[in-house]
Design a protein around this motif. Structure first.
Motif, PDB file in Angstrom:
ATOM      1  N   TYR A  25      -3.984  -3.987   6.055  1.00  0.00           N
ATOM      2  CA  TYR A  25      -2.732  -3.518   5.466  1.00  0.00           C
ATOM      3  C   TYR A  25      -2.587  -2.012   5.657  1.00  0.00           C
ATOM      4  CZ  TYR A  25      -3.289  -7.985   3.049  1.00  0.00           C
ATOM      5  OH  TYR A  25      -3.481  -9.311   2.761  1.00  0.00           O
ATOM      6  N   TRP A  26      -1.347  -1.625   5.978  1.00  0.00           N
ATOM      7  CA  TRP A  26      -1.013  -0.216   6.164  1.00  0.00           C
ATOM      8  C   TRP A  26       0.091   0.193   5.198  1.00  0.00           C
ATOM      9  CZ3 TRP A  26      -3.366   3.182   9.539  1.00  0.00           C
ATOM     10  CH2 TRP A  26      -4.191   2.629  10.520  1.00  0.00           C
ATOM     11  N   VAL A  49       0.865  -1.167   0.000  1.00  0.00           N
ATOM     12  CA  VAL A  49       0.000   0.000   0.000  1.00  0.00           C
ATOM     13  C   VAL A  49       0.903   1.218   0.000  1.00  0.00           C
ATOM     14  CG1 VAL A  49      -1.792   1.273   1.238  1.00  0.00           C
ATOM     15  CG2 VAL A  49      -1.800  -1.240   1.274  1.00  0.00           C
ATOM     16  N   VAL A  50       0.727   2.089  -0.970  1.00  0.00           N
ATOM     17  CA  VAL A  50       1.626   3.224  -1.125  1.00  0.00           C
ATOM     18  C   VAL A  50       0.826   4.517  -1.161  1.00  0.00           C
ATOM     19  CG1 VAL A  50       3.390   4.307  -2.546  1.00  0.00           C
ATOM     20  CG2 VAL A  50       3.277   1.810  -2.380  1.00  0.00           C
ATOM     21  N   CYS A  88      -3.797   6.756  -2.433  1.00  0.00           N
ATOM     22  CA  CYS A  88      -3.424   5.490  -1.807  1.00  0.00           C
ATOM     23  C   CYS A  88      -3.615   4.408  -2.858  1.00  0.00           C
ATOM     24  CB  CYS A  88      -4.310   5.229  -0.599  1.00  0.00           C
ATOM     25  SG  CYS A  88      -4.243   3.539   0.047  1.00  0.00           S
ATOM     26  N   VAL A  89      -2.527   3.784  -3.248  1.00  0.00           N
ATOM     27  CA  VAL A  89      -2.584   2.769  -4.286  1.00  0.00           C
ATOM     28  C   VAL A  89      -2.216   1.417  -3.693  1.00  0.00           C
ATOM     29  CG1 VAL A  89      -1.717   2.022  -6.519  1.00  0.00           C
ATOM     30  CG2 VAL A  89      -1.970   4.461  -6.040  1.00  0.00           C
ATOM     31  N   THR A 116       2.499   9.416   4.129  1.00  0.00           N
ATOM     32  CA  THR A 116       2.983  10.561   3.366  1.00  0.00           C
ATOM     33  C   THR A 116       2.831  11.800   4.243  1.00  0.00           C
ATOM     34  OG1 THR A 116       2.775  11.764   1.265  1.00  0.00           O
ATOM     35  CG2 THR A 116       0.729  10.986   2.251  1.00  0.00           C
ATOM     36  N   LEU A 117       3.847  12.646   4.231  1.00  0.00           N
ATOM     37  CA  LEU A 117       3.902  13.778   5.145  1.00  0.00           C
ATOM     38  C   LEU A 117       3.195  14.994   4.562  1.00  0.00           C
ATOM     39  CD1 LEU A 117       5.034  15.108   7.737  1.00  0.00           C
ATOM     40  CD2 LEU A 117       7.095  15.647   6.423  1.00  0.00           C
ATOM     41  N   VAL A 118       2.323  15.571   5.356  1.00  0.00           N
ATOM     42  CA  VAL A 118       1.648  16.820   4.996  1.00  0.00           C
ATOM     43  C   VAL A 118       2.095  17.895   5.981  1.00  0.00           C
ATOM     44  CG1 VAL A 118      -0.567  18.013   4.857  1.00  0.00           C
ATOM     45  CG2 VAL A 118      -0.339  15.668   3.985  1.00  0.00           C
TER      46      VAL A 118
END
Length: 117
Positions: free
Chosen positions: A106-107, A4-5, A22-23, A111-113
């Motif tokens: 699944y994790w 999961v990306v 999220c792919v 991603t940083l905001v």
């Protein structure tokens, strides 16, 4: 191995917008059956649910983001999006995507905001 990306994070000014993606890897052949959620972790705070979308497309949001964030999914692309508008400094966090189907959970790595002027 299922991957999961997340992507789409970055630096944005208060009031700005970002769209996170999220792919899930193609190893998940039944992505449409998964419930998917976006969560966030900020320094000194517990991880919290931001938005979730069921396999039927039903959505729910944290009170703090209602009216500003929108979660959606494109099952053909194994992708879930989080459109974030009117961002506030308190929205700054690492955002994680979570896929759940029964006992499968699944994790992604996040991603940083960053929301800052």
């Amino acid at each position: 191995q299922v991957q999961v990306v997340e992507s789409g994070g970055g630096l944005v000014q208060p009031g700005g917008s970002l769209r996170l993606s999220c792919v899930a890897s193609t190893r998940i052949f039944n992505f449409n059956m998964y419930a998917v959620g976006w969560y966030r972790s900020a320094p000194g705070k517990q991880r919290e649910m931001v938005a979730r979308i069921s396999n039927a497309g039903m959505t729910n949001y944290a009170d703090s983001v209602k009216g500003r964030f929108t979660i959606s999914r494109d099952n053909a692309k194994n992708t879930v999006y989080l459109q974030m508008n009117s961002l506030k400094p308190e929205d700054a966090a690492v955002y994680y995507c979570n896929l759940v189907l029964g006992s499968m959970n699944y994790w992604g790595k996040g991603t940083l905001v960053t929301v800052s002027s």
